[in-house]
Design a protein around this motif. Structure first.
Motif, PDB file in Angstrom:
ATOM      1  N   GLY A 114      -2.175  -3.794  -3.847  1.00 50.29           N
ATOM      2  CA  GLY A 114      -1.088  -2.944  -4.308  1.00 50.29           C
ATOM      3  C   GLY A 114       0.108  -3.762  -4.748  1.00 50.29           C
ATOM      4  O   GLY A 114       0.153  -4.982  -4.639  1.00 50.29           O
ATOM      5  N   LYS A 115       1.096  -3.075  -5.254  1.00 49.86           N
ATOM      6  CA  LYS A 115       2.264  -3.800  -5.759  1.00 49.86           C
ATOM      7  C   LYS A 115       3.513  -3.492  -4.947  1.00 49.86           C
ATOM      8  O   LYS A 115       4.612  -3.539  -5.461  1.00 49.86           O
ATOM      9  CB  LYS A 115       2.478  -3.450  -7.229  1.00 49.86           C
ATOM     10  CG  LYS A 115       2.573  -1.965  -7.482  1.00 49.86           C
ATOM     11  CD  LYS A 115       2.656  -1.664  -8.944  1.00 49.86           C
ATOM     12  CE  LYS A 115       2.659  -0.143  -9.114  1.00 49.86           C
ATOM     13  NZ  LYS A 115       2.432   0.270 -10.438  1.00 49.86           N
ATOM     14  N   GLY A 116       3.326  -3.150  -3.675  1.00 48.05           N
ATOM     15  CA  GLY A 116       4.476  -2.872  -2.824  1.00 48.05           C
ATOM     16  C   GLY A 116       4.430  -1.451  -2.302  1.00 48.05           C
ATOM     17  O   GLY A 116       3.367  -0.873  -2.121  1.00 48.05           O
ATOM     18  N   ARG A 117       5.609  -0.883  -2.111  1.00 48.45           N
ATOM     19  CA  ARG A 117       5.673   0.477  -1.581  1.00 48.45           C
ATOM     20  C   ARG A 117       5.159   1.473  -2.616  1.00 48.45           C
ATOM     21  O   ARG A 117       5.359   1.287  -3.808  1.00 48.45           O
ATOM     22  CB  ARG A 117       7.120   0.811  -1.237  1.00 48.45           C
ATOM     23  CG  ARG A 117       7.624  -0.008  -0.067  1.00 48.45           C
ATOM     24  CD  ARG A 117       9.075   0.196   0.181  1.00 48.45           C
ATOM     25  NE  ARG A 117       9.453   1.609   0.168  1.00 48.45           N
ATOM     26  CZ  ARG A 117      10.681   2.031   0.394  1.00 48.45           C
ATOM     27  NH1 ARG A 117      11.643   1.172   0.616  1.00 48.45           N
ATOM     28  NH2 ARG A 117      10.953   3.312   0.380  1.00 48.45           N
ATOM     29  N   PRO A 118       4.509   2.554  -2.132  1.00 49.96           N
ATOM     30  CA  PRO A 118       4.015   3.547  -3.082  1.00 49.96           C
ATOM     31  C   PRO A 118       5.170   4.301  -3.749  1.00 49.96           C
ATOM     32  O   PRO A 118       6.202   4.561  -3.118  1.00 49.96           O
ATOM     33  CB  PRO A 118       3.183   4.488  -2.222  1.00 49.96           C
ATOM     34  CG  PRO A 118       3.631   4.270  -0.829  1.00 49.96           C
ATOM     35  CD  PRO A 118       4.157   2.877  -0.762  1.00 49.96           C
ATOM     36  N   ASP A 119       4.980   4.639  -5.024  1.00 54.55           N
ATOM     37  CA  ASP A 119       6.003   5.430  -5.700  1.00 54.55           C
ATOM     38  C   ASP A 119       5.797   6.903  -5.345  1.00 54.55           C
ATOM     39  O   ASP A 119       4.945   7.259  -4.533  1.00 54.55           O
ATOM     40  CB  ASP A 119       5.980   5.196  -7.212  1.00 54.55           C
ATOM     41  CG  ASP A 119       4.660   5.582  -7.860  1.00 54.55           C
ATOM     42  OD1 ASP A 119       3.836   6.240  -7.189  1.00 54.55           O
ATOM     43  OD2 ASP A 119       4.454   5.223  -9.034  1.00 54.55           O
ATOM     44  N   LYS A 120       6.569   7.795  -5.969  1.00 51.91           N
ATOM     45  CA  LYS A 120       6.568   9.210  -5.617  1.00 51.91           C
ATOM     46  C   LYS A 120       5.178   9.833  -5.797  1.00 51.91           C
ATOM     47  O   LYS A 120       4.683  10.551  -4.937  1.00 51.91           O
ATOM     48  CB  LYS A 120       7.594   9.942  -6.485  1.00 51.91           C
ATOM     49  CG  LYS A 120       7.802  11.386  -6.133  1.00 51.91           C
ATOM     50  CD  LYS A 120       8.915  11.936  -7.012  1.00 51.91           C
ATOM     51  CE  LYS A 120       9.281  13.350  -6.651  1.00 51.91           C
ATOM     52  NZ  LYS A 120      10.404  13.849  -7.454  1.00 51.91           N
ATOM     53  N   ARG A 121       4.540   9.525  -6.922  1.00 53.17           N
ATOM     54  CA  ARG A 121       3.234  10.113  -7.208  1.00 53.17           C
ATOM     55  C   ARG A 121       2.186   9.615  -6.218  1.00 53.17           C
ATOM     56  O   ARG A 121       1.376  10.390  -5.702  1.00 53.17           O
ATOM     57  CB  ARG A 121       2.828   9.766  -8.635  1.00 53.17           C
ATOM     58  CG  ARG A 121       1.531  10.423  -9.051  1.00 53.17           C
ATOM     59  CD  ARG A 121       1.251  10.275 -10.526  1.00 53.17           C
ATOM     60  NE  ARG A 121       1.629   8.975 -11.045  1.00 53.17           N
ATOM     61  CZ  ARG A 121       0.876   8.243 -11.850  1.00 53.17           C
ATOM     62  NH1 ARG A 121      -0.283   8.693 -12.252  1.00 53.17           N
ATOM     63  NH2 ARG A 121       1.288   7.086 -12.287  1.00 53.17           N
ATOM     64  N   GLU A 122       2.187   8.301  -5.933  1.00 54.77           N
ATOM     65  CA  GLU A 122       1.227   7.739  -4.985  1.00 54.77           C
ATOM     66  C   GLU A 122       1.464   8.267  -3.575  1.00 54.77           C
ATOM     67  O   GLU A 122       0.518   8.527  -2.833  1.00 54.77           O
ATOM     68  CB  GLU A 122       1.322   6.217  -4.995  1.00 54.77           C
ATOM     69  CG  GLU A 122       0.868   5.587  -6.291  1.00 54.77           C
ATOM     70  CD  GLU A 122       1.210   4.118  -6.387  1.00 54.77           C
ATOM     71  OE1 GLU A 122       0.556   3.429  -7.192  1.00 54.77           O
ATOM     72  OE2 GLU A 122       2.128   3.658  -5.681  1.00 54.77           O
ATOM     73  N   ARG A 123       2.712   8.451  -3.200  1.00 55.48           N
ATOM     74  CA  ARG A 123       3.051   8.977  -1.878  1.00 55.48           C
ATOM     75  C   ARG A 123       2.514  10.396  -1.707  1.00 55.48           C
ATOM     76  O   ARG A 123       1.941  10.739  -0.675  1.00 55.48           O
ATOM     77  CB  ARG A 123       4.567   8.934  -1.697  1.00 55.48           C
ATOM     78  CG  ARG A 123       5.017   8.952  -0.271  1.00 55.48           C
ATOM     79  CD  ARG A 123       6.482   8.608  -0.086  1.00 55.48           C
ATOM     80  NE  ARG A 123       7.377   9.121  -1.098  1.00 55.48           N
ATOM     81  CZ  ARG A 123       8.036   8.371  -1.991  1.00 55.48           C
ATOM     82  NH1 ARG A 123       7.868   7.061  -1.986  1.00 55.48           N
ATOM     83  NH2 ARG A 123       8.846   8.913  -2.861  1.00 55.48           N
ATOM     84  N   ARG A 124       2.688  11.219  -2.731  1.00 56.80           N
ATOM     85  CA  ARG A 124       2.190  12.598  -2.661  1.00 56.80           C
ATOM     86  C   ARG A 124       0.659  12.624  -2.640  1.00 56.80           C
ATOM     87  O   ARG A 124       0.060  13.457  -1.957  1.00 56.80           O
ATOM     88  CB  ARG A 124       2.732  13.413  -3.824  1.00 56.80           C
ATOM     89  CG  ARG A 124       4.213  13.659  -3.634  1.00 56.80           C
ATOM     90  CD  ARG A 124       4.745  14.673  -4.563  1.00 56.80           C
ATOM     91  NE  ARG A 124       6.166  14.894  -4.246  1.00 56.80           N
ATOM     92  CZ  ARG A 124       7.034  15.403  -5.083  1.00 56.80           C
ATOM     93  NH1 ARG A 124       6.655  15.746  -6.302  1.00 56.80           N
ATOM     94  NH2 ARG A 124       8.276  15.580  -4.716  1.00 56.80           N
ATOM     95  N   ALA A 125       0.027  11.709  -3.360  1.00 52.80           N
ATOM     96  CA  ALA A 125      -1.436  11.631  -3.329  1.00 52.80           C
ATOM     97  C   ALA A 125      -1.924  11.236  -1.933  1.00 52.80           C
ATOM     98  O   ALA A 125      -2.915  11.784  -1.432  1.00 52.80           O
ATOM     99  CB  ALA A 125      -1.931  10.631  -4.363  1.00 52.80           C
ATOM    100  N   LEU A 126      -1.221  10.338  -1.290  1.00 48.53           N
ATOM    101  CA  LEU A 126      -1.566   9.947   0.080  1.00 48.53           C
ATOM    102  C   LEU A 126      -1.382  11.111   1.044  1.00 48.53           C
ATOM    103  O   LEU A 126      -2.202  11.325   1.941  1.00 48.53           O
ATOM    104  CB  LEU A 126      -0.708   8.761   0.530  1.00 48.53           C
ATOM    105  CG  LEU A 126      -1.084   7.396  -0.036  1.00 48.53           C
ATOM    106  CD1 LEU A 126      -0.019   6.364   0.313  1.00 48.53           C
ATOM    107  CD2 LEU A 126      -2.431   6.952   0.473  1.00 48.53           C
ATOM    108  N   GLN A 127      -0.322  11.885   0.866  1.00 48.59           N
ATOM    109  CA  GLN A 127      -0.082  13.048   1.727  1.00 48.59           C
ATOM    110  C   GLN A 127      -1.200  14.069   1.560  1.00 48.59           C
ATOM    111  O   GLN A 127      -1.696  14.629   2.542  1.00 48.59           O
ATOM    112  CB  GLN A 127       1.275  13.674   1.404  1.00 48.59           C
ATOM    113  CG  GLN A 127       2.445  12.850   1.886  1.00 48.59           C
ATOM    114  CD  GLN A 127       3.782  13.392   1.394  1.00 48.59           C
ATOM    115  OE1 GLN A 127       3.834  14.273   0.539  1.00 48.59           O
ATOM    116  NE2 GLN A 127       4.860  12.840   1.938  1.00 48.59           N
ATOM    117  N   ARG A 128      -1.623  14.318   0.308  1.00 47.31           N
ATOM    118  CA  ARG A 128      -2.713  15.261   0.062  1.00 47.31           C
ATOM    119  C   ARG A 128      -4.005  14.763   0.709  1.00 47.31           C
ATOM    120  O   ARG A 128      -4.766  15.533   1.295  1.00 47.31           O
ATOM    121  CB  ARG A 128      -2.923  15.448  -1.442  1.00 47.31           C
ATOM    122  CG  ARG A 128      -1.940  16.396  -2.088  1.00 47.31           C
ATOM    123  CD  ARG A 128      -2.396  16.795  -3.481  1.00 47.31           C
ATOM    124  NE  ARG A 128      -2.543  15.646  -4.383  1.00 47.31           N
ATOM    125  CZ  ARG A 128      -1.562  15.137  -5.143  1.00 47.31           C
ATOM    126  NH1 ARG A 128      -0.356  15.677  -5.106  1.00 47.31           N
ATOM    127  NH2 ARG A 128      -1.784  14.111  -5.914  1.00 47.31           N
TER     128      ARG A 128
END
Length: 135
Positions: A114-128
């Motif tokens: 990865g390239k660091g902390r997840p952005d907004k879209r990646e964070r929501r995908a992880l939550q789902r």
């Protein structure tokens, strides 16, 4: 390269590891010996342990096991061209290292891609993804 004279010639393990270019610095050589990564003739070694011609040295270098037989000594660090005069690697050790390298090449990169902390879209995908696992 100047070899010591006499049948009883010997050299400290930590210095020999540095001189033979198996360790980058003398300090790293000492640390690897005290850390239990070096064995002489199958027994754990201390930095001041004297090596003699014919001794078998087993060590871990960069996660790879290596077994060499002492062939000579040098008073100072030798050039890369003169290294074969100081030790000979066992055929089984060389084959094992080659197969380990081939396996690593086939398995691909094992580190974080990865390239660091997840952005907004990646964070929501992880939550789902987490929500579907909980169900």
């Amino acid at each position: 390269m100047s070899e010591r004279a006499g049948a009883d010639a010997a050299q400290r393990v930590d210095k020999w590891l540095w001189v033979s270019r198996l360790c980058r610095t003398r300090t790293l050589a000492t640390e690897s010996v005290t850390g239990g990564k070096v064995r002489v003739n199958g027994l754990p070694a201390k930095p001041a342990r004297l090596l003699r011609v014919g001794d078998e040295v087993s060590l871990l270098r960069g996660g790879e096991a290596m077994t060499v037989v002492v062939r000579g000594y040098a008073a100072q660090r030798v050039s890369a061209q003169d290294v074969p005069a100081l030790y000979e690697e066992r055929a089984a050790s060389l084959a094992a290292r080659e197969t380990l390298r081939a396996e690593r090449a086939l398995s691909g990169h094992s580190g974080y891609l990865g390239k660091g902390r997840p952005d907004k879209r990646e964070r929501r995908a992880l939550q789902r993804l987490k929500e579907t696992e909980d169900d």
